[in-house]
Write an enzyme that holds these catalytic residues in place. Structure first.
Site, PDB file in Angstrom:
ATOM      1  N   LYS A  77       0.847  -1.196   0.000  1.00  0.00           N
ATOM      2  CA  LYS A  77       0.000   0.000   0.000  1.00  0.00           C
ATOM      3  C   LYS A  77       0.884   1.248   0.000  1.00  0.00           C
ATOM      4  O   LYS A  77       1.974   1.228   0.588  1.00  0.00           O
ATOM      5  CB  LYS A  77      -0.869  -0.067   1.268  1.00  0.00           C
ATOM      6  CG  LYS A  77      -1.892   1.030   1.433  1.00  0.00           C
ATOM      7  CD  LYS A  77      -2.688   0.781   2.725  1.00  0.00           C
ATOM      8  CE  LYS A  77      -3.744   1.818   2.984  1.00  0.00           C
ATOM      9  NZ  LYS A  77      -4.514   1.535   4.215  1.00  0.00           N
ATOM     10  N   SER A 152      -9.470   1.600   3.419  1.00  0.00           N
ATOM     11  CA  SER A 152      -8.629   2.379   2.540  1.00  0.00           C
ATOM     12  C   SER A 152      -7.651   1.544   1.708  1.00  0.00           C
ATOM     13  O   SER A 152      -7.151   2.032   0.702  1.00  0.00           O
ATOM     14  CB  SER A 152      -7.850   3.393   3.370  1.00  0.00           C
ATOM     15  OG  SER A 152      -6.987   2.741   4.277  1.00  0.00           O
ATOM     16  N   SER A 176      -9.334  -0.988   7.516  1.00  0.00           N
ATOM     17  CA  SER A 176      -8.851  -0.780   6.148  1.00  0.00           C
ATOM     18  C   SER A 176      -8.244  -1.989   5.454  1.00  0.00           C
ATOM     19  O   SER A 176      -8.022  -1.954   4.252  1.00  0.00           O
ATOM     20  CB  SER A 176      -7.834   0.350   6.118  1.00  0.00           C
ATOM     21  OG  SER A 176      -8.527   1.555   6.068  1.00  0.00           O
TER      22      SER A 176
HETATM   23  N1  GLN Z   1     -12.545   3.340   6.875  1.00  0.00           N
HETATM   24  C1  GLN Z   1     -11.965   3.766   8.103  1.00  0.00           C
HETATM   25  C2  GLN Z   1     -11.680   5.235   8.057  1.00  0.00           C
HETATM   26  O1  GLN Z   1     -12.102   5.851   7.153  1.00  0.00           O
HETATM   27  C3  GLN Z   1     -10.751   2.962   8.401  1.00  0.00           C
HETATM   28  C4  GLN Z   1      -9.509   3.488   7.815  1.00  0.00           C
HETATM   29  C5  GLN Z   1      -8.319   2.658   8.125  1.00  0.00           C
HETATM   30  O2  GLN Z   1      -8.408   1.577   8.709  1.00  0.00           O
HETATM   31  N2  GLN Z   1      -7.156   3.182   7.753  1.00  0.00           N
HETATM   32  O3  GLN Z   1     -11.065   5.786   8.911  1.00  0.00           O
END
Ligand code: GLN
Length: 477
Positions: A77, A152, A176
């Site tokens: 990532k 994400s 994420s």
């Molecule tokens: N979807 C969650 C957020 O928007 C989790 C993001 C993550 O785990 N980096 O914060």
């Protein structure tokens, strides 16, 4: 029928002379060439370098000196530092930035002869649930290209689902790794907070950020975790707890599991996801596990707690992007204006929203009302979660309330978007390990994921039960 080919199976093919690491890299590069234009999963592909590395690993294999991960092709990532390679966190503010060192977790993979094939698209600074918050455009779900892959780590999940790499390394601060894995039909493992070094992982919310693995085969998730985990002199928050031999997890033991009725009865939960999860409950019982209804009283506090605390930490962590030290610098008359313009032009809308929310909850007049309060609630959520896990080995729930939604559908509705994380944030608030396992598809053919959470440092049992679930899912095909 098995639905994936694990690294150890690939290694046997290599040993028997039917395959080389160079051919494997070529295969994945072809997949990227064919699909990435549409799916947008990779931001940078290190093709020549991967091929050069493959030739070296092939030679080592012939000489009998190759590492444990020889033959593993990995995508990372765009939040992991990899020396001499671009790192942008899918943000304009890091435009042109190149890492000057390699993240510990990535270095450990390289040391075992894994090959890094490229950096993957994600939501800007890992903030988002749909991958629509990337400065490099949205990523598409291979199951239906009009839909989001989740976020994400969306690019990372898509890359594995579409065979662009064997394994992806993502980060999980609130889901994420698990949420995109669920939406793309692959495995997403988030270990215990502090199990893997965060050195070289761009910080979003330091008391939640966890390095995680996305793969098709459970064996690969186990092995990758085993290689990455463990203490690191560059990150004093990493646990000193001994790293068990995760890759020998398949004991087939019987466990005690609680399924969370508050998640299954939630009004936002898709009917088909509920049905599939209940089918799994039956299946587990049939296979000799003790499965009972479990309860948590604090489900509705998970999201507000997560969003107050992570925004607070993000506002502090992201203050370093000032136009002076990294990446983009806006043209301006004076220094103060330069800071303002660099940040205003460099950050996207969602990142700004969180920085401002975080600054607000940390401000002198509101600190106690929001930040301190959320810290206290975090403690209560941890306590309640740990208590349930004293009685049960695992907590079972759906990973997400819905399957993959349409691109653009929730983009202008941040609150609705945050609800996507309803079931995943609890593991991060409590710091415990959790996994999302693909468990079939809905009537539109969209993947469904189920989530299991467990006690701190109980990853080995988590892998064991996951393996059992995957095995009976495969048998039912
Ligand atoms: N979807 C969650 C957020 O928007 C989790 C993001 C993550 O785990 N980096 O914060």
């Amino acid at each position: 029928m098995r639905t994936c080919q694990s690294l150890s199976e690939i290694q046997s093919e290599i040993q028997s002379g039917n395959l080389t690491v160079s051919q494997l890299v070529e295969y994945h590069l072809n997949q990227i060439e064919e699909n990435n234009g549409r799916l947008n999963a990779f931001l940078s592909v290190y093709g020549d370098e991967a091929l050069q590395q493959a030739a070296i690993v092939d030679k080592k294999i012939n000489e009998g000196t190759a590492g444990k991960l020889a033959g593993m092709i990995v995508g990372i990532k765009d939040v992991f530092a990899y020396d001499g390679h671009p790192l942008q966190c899918a943000s304009e503010i890091l435009n042109g930035f190149e890492s000057q060192y390699t993240a510990t977790c990535i270095q450990r993979l390289l040391d075992e002869d894994a090959i890094i094939i490229g950096h993957q698209n994600c939501d800007e600074f890992a903030m988002g649930s749909s991958n629509e918050n990337s400065a490099f455009g949205e990523v598409k779900n291979p199951a239906d290209e009009t839909r989001v892959p989740g976020g994400s780590s969306g690019g990372s999940a898509v890359a594995v689902a579409a065979n662009m790499c064997q394994v992806s390394i993502g980060s999980d601060t609130g889901g994420s790794v698990r949420q995109p894995a669920a939406l793309c039909g692959v495995i997403g493992l988030k270990p215990t907070y502090s199990r893997i070094s965060r050195y070289g992982l761009a910080a979003y919310s330091s008391s939640f950020d966890t390095v995680g693995v996305i793969s098709k085969c459970i064996e690969d998730a186990a092995l990758t975790l085993e290689v990455m985990a463990g203490s690191d002199e560059y990150d004093s928050t990493v646990s000193q707890t001994k790293v068990p031999d995760y890759s020998s997890f398949a004991t087939g033991r019987k466990f005690k599991i609680a399924y969370l009725s508050e998640t299954l009865d939630h009004q936002g939960l898709d009917k088909e996801i509920k049905e599939r999860t209940l089918e799994l409950v039956d299946e587990l019982k049939t296979n000799g596990h003790q499965v009972e209804e479990g309860h948590i009283s604090m489900l509705e506090y998970n999201l507000p707690t997560y969003y107050v605390l992570t925004a607070a930490e993000a506002s502090s962590n992201l203050s370093r992007y000032d136009g002076v030290r990294f990446g983009k610098r806006a043209k301006s008359e004076n220094l103060e204006q330069m800071y303002k313009s660099s940040r205003s032009e460099g950050f996207g809308e969602e990142v700004k929203r969180r920085i401002m929310t975080g600054t607000f909850v940390l401000s002198a007049s509101y600190y106690d009302a929001y930040y301190t309060k959320a810290q206290k609630v975090r403690r209560l959520i941890m306590k309640e979660t740990n208590k349930l896990l004293e009685e049960y080995d695992f907590i079972l729930s759906p990973t997400t309330p819905t399957t993959a939604f349409k691109i653009g559908e929730l983009k202008d509705d941040p609150l609705q978007m945050y609800l996507e994380d309803l079931f995943t944030v609890q593991a991060n608030v409590a710091g415990i390990p959790a996994i999302s396992i693909p468990y079939g598809v809905d009537s539109q053919g969209l993947p469904i994921g189920v989530q299991l959470m467990t006690r701190h440092f109980n990853e080995k049992d988590l892998l064991d039960i996951s393996n059992q679930i995957i095995t009976f899912k495969d048998q039912n095909r």
